[in-house]
Design an enzyme around this catalytic site. Structure first.
Site, mmCIF file in Angstrom:
data_model
loop_
_atom_site.group_PDB
_atom_site.id
_atom_site.type_symbol
_atom_site.label_atom_id
_atom_site.label_comp_id
_atom_site.label_asym_id
_atom_site.label_seq_id
_atom_site.Cartn_x
_atom_site.Cartn_y
_atom_site.Cartn_z
ATOM 1 N N GLU A 9 26.256 1.660 4.063
ATOM 2 C CA GLU A 9 25.281 0.989 3.196
ATOM 3 C C GLU A 9 24.312 0.300 4.160
ATOM 4 O OE1 GLU A 9 25.158 1.153 -0.050
ATOM 5 O OE2 GLU A 9 27.164 1.638 -0.776
ATOM 6 N N HIS A 17 23.888 5.577 2.303
ATOM 7 C CA HIS A 17 23.536 4.804 1.103
ATOM 8 C C HIS A 17 22.766 3.559 1.489
ATOM 9 C CE1 HIS A 17 26.182 6.826 -1.938
ATOM 10 N NE2 HIS A 17 26.764 7.247 -0.823
ATOM 11 N N GLU A 62 16.863 4.590 -3.882
ATOM 12 C CA GLU A 62 17.910 4.759 -2.878
ATOM 13 C C GLU A 62 18.034 6.229 -2.491
ATOM 14 O OE1 GLU A 62 21.817 3.564 -4.114
ATOM 15 O OE2 GLU A 62 22.743 4.297 -2.258
ATOM 16 N N HIS A 108 23.506 10.028 -3.689
ATOM 17 C CA HIS A 108 22.780 10.191 -4.951
ATOM 18 C C HIS A 108 21.796 11.373 -4.871
ATOM 19 C CE1 HIS A 108 24.619 6.276 -5.661
ATOM 20 N NE2 HIS A 108 24.097 5.899 -4.506
#
Ligand code: ZN
Length: 333
Positions: A297, A215, A160, A123
């Site tokens: 993640e 992430h 995030e 992101h």
């Protein structure tokens, strides 16, 4: 979900490495992880998680609190404009070698000398302000998908995208200390994105020896732990992961084991059957990669206990160490 002429059966163990599951490699993990072994073994053949929904970089299954992807925007402005995306140890090895025949210093030394690692901070903190740009559909070979997504936040608003950039930078420092050339897909040096297809392209064009997309997850509280997302075998358009499925699993297993050990975190309790490994065919960043690549993640930002870790600089350093050690192991350093 059948994208190619040879859809991998769940037990397509050509890509499985039962001889070297990460949870058996490190005895120091024995107490925490040994109990997982039975389910982990099942997980090797059951982690073919195929979902047609969900954003790139997000887990399969329903996302909790869609609002979490649109809140927090006000608190965080556009990306900074400082640093370049690429941090190549300069001067490069060949240049400096030829420049001074008698003084062979300078070139990167260490177990990863001559290796290129691409780190993809998931992101971008500016994505919240550029929804029209990131909502644009891009071709991921097997499908079309949003250019990028905002990512999630903790309940207190820690984004995030902030987390991923911080862990990525810490990882870069560690990798460079081991002699690697590290390339970022972005470094808060652009207002949004890049799009997932460009993120993949950066790894490909760098001829990366390994690519890791960083992430953190955003699912409902009570879901805890980390997981590694491995590329499924897909073929379609520009996507053909047949050559990277095997090495990517090796990379992912090594990161999982090292991450668990360095952070003390357990594999996710909500997917992956306790293995910390999940295979997905819907992520453009994986489908379009021609280099060994995984997503990690690191935890669930919407769970208070996980969030307490994710917001801790000390924990993030441990996370970076785990990722780095996994890469070093994969590259044989
Ligand atoms: Zn993400």
């Amino acid at each position: 979900m059948r994208y190619d002429d040879s859809p991998p059966p769940p037990e397509s163990s050509s890509s499985v490495s039962p001889d070297r599951p990460w949870y058996t490699r490190r005895s120091t993990l024995a107490v925490a992880v040994a109990a997982l072994a039975p389910t982990a073994l099942a997980g090797w053949v059951l982690t073919q998680v195929l979902t047609g929904s969900g954003h790139d970089g997000q887990p399969p299954g329903p996302k909790a609190l869609p609002a979490s992807h649109t809140t927090g925007a006000g608190a965080h402005g556009g990306a900074g404009d400082a640093k370049a995306s690429t941090t190549t140890p300069s001067p490069d090895a060949s240049a400096s070698a030829s420049a001074s025949a008698s003084a062979p210093a300078a070139p990167a030394k260490g177990p990863l000398a001559g290796r290129t690692v691409v780190i993809d901070p998931g992101h971008n903190t500016g994505n919240f302000k550029h929804t029209s740009e990131i909502d644009r559909q891009v071709d991921i070979g097997t499908n079309r998908k949003e250019c990028d997504t905002t990512g999630t936040t903790t309940n207190s608003g820690y984004m995030e995208a902030e987390f991923t950039l911080d862990v990525s930078r810490r990882t870069r420092t560690l990798l460079e200390s081991k002699g690697a050339k590290v390339v970022f897909t972005h470094d808060a040096d652009r207002p949004w994105g890049p799009c997932i297809d460009e993120r993949a392209r950066i790894g490909n064009e760098a001829k990366a020896d390994a690519v890791v997309s960083v992430h953190a997850d955003g699912v409902s509280a009570g879901n805890r732990g980390f997981h590694i997302i491995l590329p499924a075998t897909v073929k379609g358009g520009a996507a053909d992961t047949s050559k990277i499925v095997g090495p990517s699993r090796d990379l992912g297993e090594r990161i999982a084991g090292n991450f668990a050990r360095s952070t003390g975190s357990a594999p996710a309790n909500y997917l992956g059957s306790g293995t910390g490994l999940v295979v997905r065919d819907d992520l453009g960043g994986l489908n379009l990669s021609t280099r060994p690549k995984v997503f990690i993640e690191c935890g669930n930002m919407r769970d208070a206990k996980d969030a307490a870790q994710l917001t801790s600089p000390e924990w993030r350093q441990k996370a970076a160490e785990g990722i780095t050690n996994g890469i070093v192991g994969f590259l044989g350093g």
